[in-house]
Structure formats: structure tokens, C-alpha cells
Write a protein that holds these residues in place. Structure first.
Motif, PDB file in Angstrom:
ATOM      1  N   HIS A  35      -0.264  -1.442  -7.973  1.00 10.97           N
ATOM      2  CA  HIS A  35      -1.359  -0.507  -8.131  1.00 10.97           C
ATOM      3  C   HIS A  35      -2.628  -1.020  -7.458  1.00 10.97           C
ATOM      4  CE1 HIS A  35      -3.244  -2.851 -11.495  1.00 10.97           C
ATOM      5  NE2 HIS A  35      -2.005  -3.216 -11.680  1.00 10.97           N
ATOM      6  N   LEU A  36      -3.484  -0.078  -7.125  1.00  6.76           N
ATOM      7  CA  LEU A  36      -4.777  -0.413  -6.550  1.00  6.76           C
ATOM      8  C   LEU A  36      -5.711  -0.843  -7.668  1.00  6.76           C
ATOM      9  CD1 LEU A  36      -5.544   2.511  -4.112  1.00  6.76           C
ATOM     10  CD2 LEU A  36      -5.281   0.135  -3.493  1.00  6.76           C
ATOM     11  N   VAL A  37      -6.605  -1.758  -7.339  1.00  3.85           N
ATOM     12  CA  VAL A  37      -7.611  -2.137  -8.321  1.00  3.85           C
ATOM     13  C   VAL A  37      -8.889  -2.508  -7.566  1.00  3.85           C
ATOM     14  CG1 VAL A  37      -6.808  -4.544  -8.453  1.00  3.85           C
ATOM     15  CG2 VAL A  37      -8.064  -3.553 -10.370  1.00  3.85           C
ATOM     16  N   SER A  38     -10.019  -2.108  -8.110  1.00  8.29           N
ATOM     17  CA  SER A  38     -11.301  -2.405  -7.475  1.00  8.29           C
ATOM     18  C   SER A  38     -12.048  -3.422  -8.307  1.00  8.29           C
ATOM     19  CB  SER A  38     -12.148  -1.136  -7.374  1.00  8.29           C
ATOM     20  OG  SER A  38     -11.508  -0.209  -6.546  1.00  8.29           O
TER      21      SER A  38
ATOM     22  N   PHE B  21       0.849  -1.199   0.000  1.00 11.78           N
ATOM     23  CA  PHE B  21       0.000   0.000   0.000  1.00 11.78           C
ATOM     24  C   PHE B  21       0.883   1.247   0.000  1.00 11.78           C
ATOM     25  CE2 PHE B  21      -4.069   1.922   0.574  1.00 11.78           C
ATOM     26  CZ  PHE B  21      -3.953   2.965   1.478  1.00 11.78           C
TER      27      PHE B  21
ATOM     28  N   ALA C 220       5.745   3.555  -7.346  1.00 13.31           N
ATOM     29  CA  ALA C 220       4.659   2.643  -7.719  1.00 13.31           C
ATOM     30  C   ALA C 220       4.783   2.088  -9.128  1.00 13.31           C
ATOM     31  CB  ALA C 220       3.317   3.348  -7.554  1.00 13.31           C
ATOM     32  N   SER C 221       5.081   2.944 -10.086  1.00 20.18           N
ATOM     33  CA  SER C 221       5.077   2.445 -11.467  1.00 20.18           C
ATOM     34  C   SER C 221       6.236   1.499 -11.713  1.00 20.18           C
ATOM     35  CB  SER C 221       5.108   3.597 -12.459  1.00 20.18           C
ATOM     36  OG  SER C 221       6.262   4.364 -12.278  1.00 20.18           O
TER      37      SER C 221
ATOM     38  N   SER D  23       2.477   1.672  -3.366  1.00 19.72           N
ATOM     39  CA  SER D  23       1.531   2.079  -4.411  1.00 19.72           C
ATOM     40  C   SER D  23       1.245   3.569  -4.336  1.00 19.72           C
ATOM     41  CB  SER D  23       0.218   1.301  -4.291  1.00 19.72           C
ATOM     42  OG  SER D  23      -0.563   1.818  -3.234  1.00 19.72           O
ATOM     43  N   ASN D  24       1.456   4.127  -3.161  1.00 21.84           N
ATOM     44  CA  ASN D  24       1.156   5.526  -2.921  1.00 21.84           C
ATOM     45  C   ASN D  24       2.371   6.419  -3.109  1.00 21.84           C
ATOM     46  OD1 ASN D  24      -0.869   7.243  -2.273  1.00 21.84           O
ATOM     47  ND2 ASN D  24      -0.557   7.104  -0.063  1.00 21.84           N
ATOM     48  N   SER D  25       3.471   5.844  -3.577  1.00 16.15           N
ATOM     49  CA  SER D  25       4.729   6.597  -3.680  1.00 16.15           C
ATOM     50  C   SER D  25       5.154   6.734  -5.131  1.00 16.15           C
ATOM     51  CB  SER D  25       5.825   5.862  -2.909  1.00 16.15           C
ATOM     52  OG  SER D  25       6.268   4.755  -3.685  1.00 16.15           O
TER      53      SER D  25
ATOM     54  N   PRO E 184      -7.172  -7.014 -14.297  1.00 17.00           N
ATOM     55  CA  PRO E 184      -6.513  -6.024 -15.165  1.00 17.00           C
ATOM     56  C   PRO E 184      -5.150  -5.655 -14.624  1.00 17.00           C
ATOM     57  CG  PRO E 184      -8.250  -4.990 -13.859  1.00 17.00           C
ATOM     58  CD  PRO E 184      -8.280  -6.436 -13.516  1.00 17.00           C
ATOM     59  N   GLY E 185      -4.168  -5.606 -15.506  1.00 16.79           N
ATOM     60  CA  GLY E 185      -2.790  -5.387 -15.055  1.00 16.79           C
ATOM     61  C   GLY E 185      -2.077  -4.321 -15.836  1.00 16.79           C
ATOM     62  N   LEU E 186      -0.776  -4.489 -15.929  1.00 21.18           N
ATOM     63  CA  LEU E 186       0.118  -3.470 -16.449  1.00 21.18           C
ATOM     64  C   LEU E 186       0.891  -3.928 -17.662  1.00 21.18           C
ATOM     65  CD1 LEU E 186       1.830  -1.897 -13.338  1.00 21.18           C
ATOM     66  CD2 LEU E 186       0.296  -0.833 -14.941  1.00 21.18           C
TER      67      LEU E 186
END
Lengths: 347, 341
Positions: B90-93, B76, B84-85, B79-81, B226-228
Motif C-alpha cells: 500500500h501507499l503511505v505518505s 506500484f 494489493a490487499s 498496489s494499484n491492482s 503505519p501498516g496492516l
């Protein structure tokens, strides 16, 4: 009967399609035409990120809330169909952030899964103490407008690349009904001091790790003046500019700095995002949407004009509800001219 | 005594994260990673990397929850820094949907993920074959990116990494004081653990960038993550199947099942098929062992058998393994003191 739609943004094309779909089999003599000097990807609609989301408050304008709902439900119904991808339509979840508690929006029961943010979620967004989470829709105009154009072309609708200078120009050429979807430049066809530009600027970046929309709000400043991040199917849109009365369609370096700094503060990971392009456009802002019929007389000629402009920053959000309302008005005109085969148009 | 020499065997998510935790908790150690495969050829590279825990029948729930919570908190923050990339976090809902309402409506991890709640009627309408569902927001690792990011951080702290096939842990005794066994499915042969078995998973990685939400069937067999930037479509759970070759009929079956959850996937492009063997066990083997031969000893810490839940608990088990390594170091230190007496 000839119907001419002026304007080929999301409003013009969807209105044309709605009219065509509803009446082409009922009125064999119906001819729908589209006139515009700008087509996708050069319309204001093309600049929009494409997120379905009305403004925070409807100011008691229930009509617009209803049109928003009709649009959402219409799009949601298309989600499971094979057309969805070709329309540029998909589901997206995300956050609305505030620095203080606010009343729930008019659209809380239209979107899916609307709820308040938990304290842990708010930790993601320092400086914001209140917020919403919901699932809504994205409709990317760079894909949607070509899809609409395709459907219209398949239906035999003709397109003309020209700037219409007056309603008379079109009505004196034999058009029976003119649909005025000219957006920002409606004032050139008929002065309207209530229509003002709400200038926006956006930066498009590559940030595939962003899967949520994030819209911040500064209740004192007003809509779209606070940073927002909206991930599309290809690019992520960074924005947060709304300048009332500014007609300048050129990108501003100062606005670029504002958007970039504010969005990177909101989402530090964006610092590594690759900038692809910048875009500016004018939201056709008006205290309320002008959707009404008007009879224009010129000498012994008379033409029916149906206005459908002034959708500000919520054109995509409201477009289909408005298109259907225009189609109903067209239906009245057809009734009056006793051209419709059956007494009531199919809705 | 000289700085303890620690070898970590295995360079998947468990091996690399354990090595990193060891450098964090024992800065005086010299840590080396040895593996026959590095990213992109590890089991971890195939995984979708979703933080949705798998329940281990043999581990107390409060322990699993602690591992998950530590992992979630750690990721977490990343992901907030600005990292992250690069780290691929990453966050995903999305939604977990059930054809039949599950007995346990609240899984043990429901208060670790974000915004967990039952799905509304309107949301469930999107899934006509499913009666019940849960909506929540969690984290996802883009596994190849994350592994590369871990490797980069390890190199920055001076950790050496070598491609080497270790056939027997005892072979390492002359070079290392402590060996950490993060060999995943390789542990079956490496330490002869018959309790470890593969659960074969085949997945599709497709180009469908308009898919922003995850969808998982509660049976764990069908999922869309879903991803990157690729979307992982899954999957299978084939117990005791060792084949790493993609099966075309399985590919079609996965595709069909995922399209019934998310119809727009029909338009997905550029389908790549991958296979991984989940290193499955009743419980994660996270314990010390002393290998003895003649008068010689080798201290081993095992950290393998994470099955379907590797990413979900990796940081938690890595921290525990690092703690066990510290205990080993204390043991070594104690022995060397005793040797002096």
C-alpha cells in the motif's frame, strides 16, 4: 441563567461545550442543558466519515472560511495532546482529483502541505488529469460525540432525551437562551425553505491498506456526487451520493451499487474489502449557515434564540468556529443581562 | 540438455522474489526453494517493509537507484491492482525529519518516490525538536502478507519449497545445476563471508490504527511506520550483535522516542516486540561463483547482504540475480555442447 441547547449532533454538543467552557466560571448561576431526541450514534454527524475539508469554493463567504480555519487550528492544537485519541482526532493525508484544472480552494493555506499532484501520482487515478495533495484532519464523531458528552457531563451539564416541539416549550419552562442546533429538522421549529436535505449514503468497509483519503470531483455534477474513499481508524468509508431534496433515510440498493462500482473502479484493491455496514443520512443543506440571534416573543414572554444550523456536508469542518461565534453571541446576552463578572468574556 | 535445476537457498524476501524472477525469465528451469525458515519466521517478517532505500557504501549510486526504481515500479503496479490487499502493498505518505539540516538535501531516490518536497514551516511545527524535513509518498509492504503472496505465486508456477537446513552449498551439487544463495545473515556461516555482519534491530508492532502517516527521523534510528494493521515502531542499529531476544530497556527506549515524534502513540495497545538481524555488508553480494572440487563444478549465484535495504531493492536485485542465472545456464549449455564435441 439557563441556556438550553437543542440538538446533540456535532453542532449541538460542541456549542454547548464552548459556552460552558467560556462562561461557567464567570457566571456561577449559568446552567447549560442539552435537549435532543437523537443522540450518538443515531445523529447525522455519526454517519459522516469525519474528514475536515470544506467545499471547493466558499462562494465569497469569508465568514465560513474563517470558521473553517478556526476549527482546523483548534483541532490541530489538540493533536499533540493525550486527548487526541479520545476525541477521535488524527492527521490524514490524501488526494482530491479532477478531470480538468481548477482554481486552488479557499482552504489551501489552512491545511498542511497543500500542493498539486505530479504526473506520476496521477497515473494512480486513470481518468483524472489534475489534483491536489494535502494533509488534513479526521475527527470521528462516533468517538468525538461521546467525548464531548463526557466533558459536558463532567462539567455538570444536564442531558434530556426528548423532542422539543417549539421554542416556547423551552422558554416558558424558564430557559433564558435557546441555542437551536437542530440541523435537518430546524424547519419543524421555525419554517425555513432554504434548509433542504442533501441525502447521502455510505458503505463502511474493512480496508486497512487504505491510508489516504481520495475525493474525486465532477465539477458539473456538484459536491459529493463523485466517488470518495475515506479511511477511518477502524473502517474505510466509501461514498459519493448527494441527493438534494430527498428526505429518505433508508438505504437504497441503487445507491449501494453506484458507490460500490465507482469506488472499486477508483481503487481496484477495494474489490477485496469486506463490507461491514451501510448508512444513509441527511446533510442539513442551506445556501449559507444560519448563525444569528433572534428574539422570540410569545405573549408577555421573551426568549433569546441563537440559531446555529444548516452546515450541510461540512459540519465537522466548521463546527468549532461556529461554536465560538455562538458563544460570543451568548456573551452579548450576558452583557445585556449584566450577569458576567468581568466586562469581556475570555475567548 | 534437460531443464536446468535451480535451487534457491533462503525464503525471505530476497529468496522468494529471486525464485519468482527466475521462473519469469527462465520458464524452462525447474526451481526449488530450500530454507530452514519460512514466513513468519524469517528476518523479512520483522522488517517494516518501507520503501526508503538504505545507501550501500560499496555499490555505485546509479546501480542502487536502478534497483530501487525497479522495485518501486513493480510494487506500484501491484498496489494499484486488485491484488494489493493480498500482497500487502500500500501507499503511505509521511515525513522524514532532521534535527540538523542534512548535507545532502536531495537523496538519490527523491525522484523515484512520489511528491518529494521539503516540509513547510507549518508541517515542521508538529516536530519542535526538528529543524528540517522532507515530505513524500512511498510504498510499504506488509511483510508476512507479501511473503505469503510470493509463496502462493511460486506454488502456482510449480516451484517446490522445502524446509531444509543447508549446511554447505556443495551438498546440493548432486541434485541441482545452479544454486542461488539468498541466505541473508545465514551466508556468514554458509559461505564463510566475514564481510557480512548482523546489525540487530528491535522493533515494536503496536495497535494504533489512527496513525495514517509515517514519520522517520533522518538518523534512521527512530521511526513510526503505519501498516496492516499494526504500526511498526523502531528501532535500533546494533552492529555485530547476534541476540534475537527482545530487550525490555530497549523496548521502553523505542517507545519513548516514538512517542516524542507522535504523542498519540501513548495510547497504543497490544505491544508486540520483535528482533531481526539485518544482513549487512558494504555492498550487496550479487555475483556468480564457480565452486570446484575434484573435477566437479557447482555454479553459484550470490544474492545476499542487503542490510537495512532489503525490501527497497529486492525486485531489482532479484532481476539481476535471475540474469546471472541465465548466464549460468548459458555456461552449462556451452559446456554440454563442448562435451559433445
Amino acid at each position: 441563567m439557563r441556556v438550553a441547547v437543542i440538538g446533540a449532533g456535532v453542532i449541538g454538543l460542541s456549542t454547548a461545550l464552548c459556552i460552558h467552557e467560556q462562561y461557567h466560571s464567570l457566571v456561577p448561576s449559568l446552567d447549560v442543558e442539552v435537549y435532543a431526541d437523537r443522540y450518538s450514534p443515531h445523529t447525522a454527524s455519526d454517519g459522516a466519515a469525519g474528514l475536515w475539508q470544506p467545499y471547493l469554493s466558499d462562494h465569497g463567504n469569508l465568514q465560513e472560511t474563517l470558521w473553517n480555519k478556526e476549527t482546523f487550528d483548534y483541532l490541530l492544537g489538540h493533536l499533540g495532546s493525550p486527548a487526541a485519541k479520545e476525541m477521535g482526532l488524527f492527521l490524514i493525508s490524501g488526494y482530491n482529483l479532477f478531470t480538468q484544472p481548477v482554481p486552488d480552494p479557499s482552504w489551501k493555506n489552512i491545511v498542511l502541505g497543500f500542493r498539486n499532484l505530479t504526473p506520476k501520482e496521477l497515473e494512480l487515478f486513470p481518468g483524472y488529469s489534475y489534483g491536489w495533495f494535502n494533509t488534513a484532519l479526521m475527527l470521528e464523531c462516533r468517538t468525538y460525540l461521546p467525548w464531548l458528552t463526557n466533558k459536558l457531563t463532567q462539567g455538570g451539564v444536564k442531558f434530556f432525551h426528548k423532542k422539543v416541539e417549539s421554542f416556547q416549550e423551552v422558554s416558558s419552562a424558564g430557559v433564558d437562551v435557546v441555542i437551536n442546533c437542530t440541523g435537518m429538522r430546524a424547519g419543524e421549529l421555525q419554517p425555513d425553505p432554504e434548509l433542504q436535505p442533501g441525502r447521502g449514503q455510505v458503505i463502511r468497509v474493512l480496508a486497512p491498506w487504505v491510508k489516504h483519503f481520495i475525493i474525486t470531483h465532477d465539477v458539473k455534477s456538484g459536491i459529493y456526487k463523485s466517488p470518495y474513499v475515506i479511511p477511518g481508524s477502524e473502517f474505510t468509508v466509501l461514498g459519493g451520493i448527494y441527493q438534494h431534496g430527498n428526505w429518505n433515510e433508508e438505504n437504497s440498493a441503487q445507491d449501494h451499487k453506484t458507490i460500490w462500482e465507482n469506488c472499486c473502479r477508483l481503487l481496484p484493491a477495494l474489490q477485496k474489502a469486506k463490507i461491514i455496514e451501510e448508512w444513509s443520512g441527511l446533510r442539513p443543506a442551506r445556501p449559507c449557515v444560519r448563525l444569528e440571534r433572534e428574539t422570540i416573543r410569545h405573549g408577555h414572554l421573551q426568549a433569546e434564540v441563537i440559531h446555529n444550523y444548516g452546515h450541510g456536508g461540512f459540519g465537522i469542518t466548521i463546527h468549532w468556529g461556529c461554536a465560538m461565534a455562538v458563544a460570543r453571541l451568548v456573551g452579548s446576552i450576558l452583557q445585556e443581562k449584566k450577569l458576567a463578572r468581568s466586562p469581556q468574556p475570555r475567548l | 540438455m534437460a531443464a536446468p535445476k535451480v535451487a534457491v537457498v533462503g525464503a525471505g524476501v530476497i529468496g522468494l522474489s529471486t525464485a519468482l524472477c527466475i521462473t519469469e525469465t527462465c520458464p524452462s528451469c525447474s526451481v526449488t526453494v530450500l530454507a530452514d525458515q519460512f514466513s513468519p519466521n524469517t528476518t523479512s517478517d520483522v522488517a517494516a517493509g518501507m520503501l526508503i532505500p538504505h545507501t550501500y557504501p560499496g555499490t555505485p549510486i546509479h546501480v542502487q537507484k536502478q534497483w530501487f526504481k525497479e522495485t518501486f515500479t513493480y510494487l506500484f503496479a501491484i498496489s494499484n491492482s486488485a491484488e494489493a490487499s493480498e500482497a500487502g502493498i500500500h501507499l503511505v505518505s509521511g515525513w522524514q525529519v532532521f534535527k540538523n539540516t542534512p548535507k545532502e538535501e536531495l537523496p538519490f531516490w527523491s525522484d523515484v518516490v512520489l511528491g518529494f518536497r521539503p516540509m513547510s514551516e507549518a508541517e515542521l511545527q508538529k516536530f519542535p525538536q526538528h529543524q528540517f524535513g522532507q515530505a513524500f509518498t512511498t510504498l510499504k509492504c506488509d511483510c508476512p502478507s507479501y511473503l505469503l503472496w510470493l509463496e502462493k505465486r511460486l506454488k502456482a508456477t510449480g516451484v517446490q519449497m522445502y524446509t531444509r537446513r543447508v549446511a554447505d552449498l556443495w551438498d546440493l551439487r548432486s541434485e541441482y545445476n545452479i544454486v542461488v544463495n539468498c541466505a541473508g545473515i545465514g551466508a556468514r556461516q554458509l559461505v564463510g563471508d566475514e564481510n557480512l555482519f548482523p546489525v540487530r534491530g528491535q522493533v515494536l508492532k503496536v495497535h494504533a490504527p489512527w496513525v495514517k502517516n509515517f514519520i522517520r527521523d533522518g538518523d534512521g534510528l527512530t521511526y513510526v511506520y503505519p501498516g496492516l494493521p499494526r504500526v511498526t515502531l523502531g528501532g535500533t542499529r546494533e552492529k555485530d550483535v547476534w541476540s534475537l531476544s527482545p530487550d525490555p530497556d530497549t523496548t521502553q527506549d523505542i517507545f519513548d522516542r516514538c512517542c516524542s515524534l507522535e504523542p498519540s502513540l501513548q495510547e497504543a495497545q497490544d505491544i508486540k516486540v520483535k528482533v531481526g538481524l539485518r544482513p549487512s555488508r558494504q555492498c550487496v553480494r550479487l555475483q556468480k561463483e564457480v565452486f570446484s572440487q575434484g573435477g566437479l563444478k557447482l555454479l553459484v549465484v550470490h544474492n545476499y547482504g542487503h542490510g537495512a535495504g532489503g525490501f527497497s531493492v529486492h525486485r531489482g536485485t532479484a532481476k539481476e540475480a535471475a540474469r546471472l542465472v541465465r548466464e549460468c545456464i548459458a555456461t552449462l549449455h556451452g559446456s554440454s555442447l563442448r562435451a559433445k564435441l
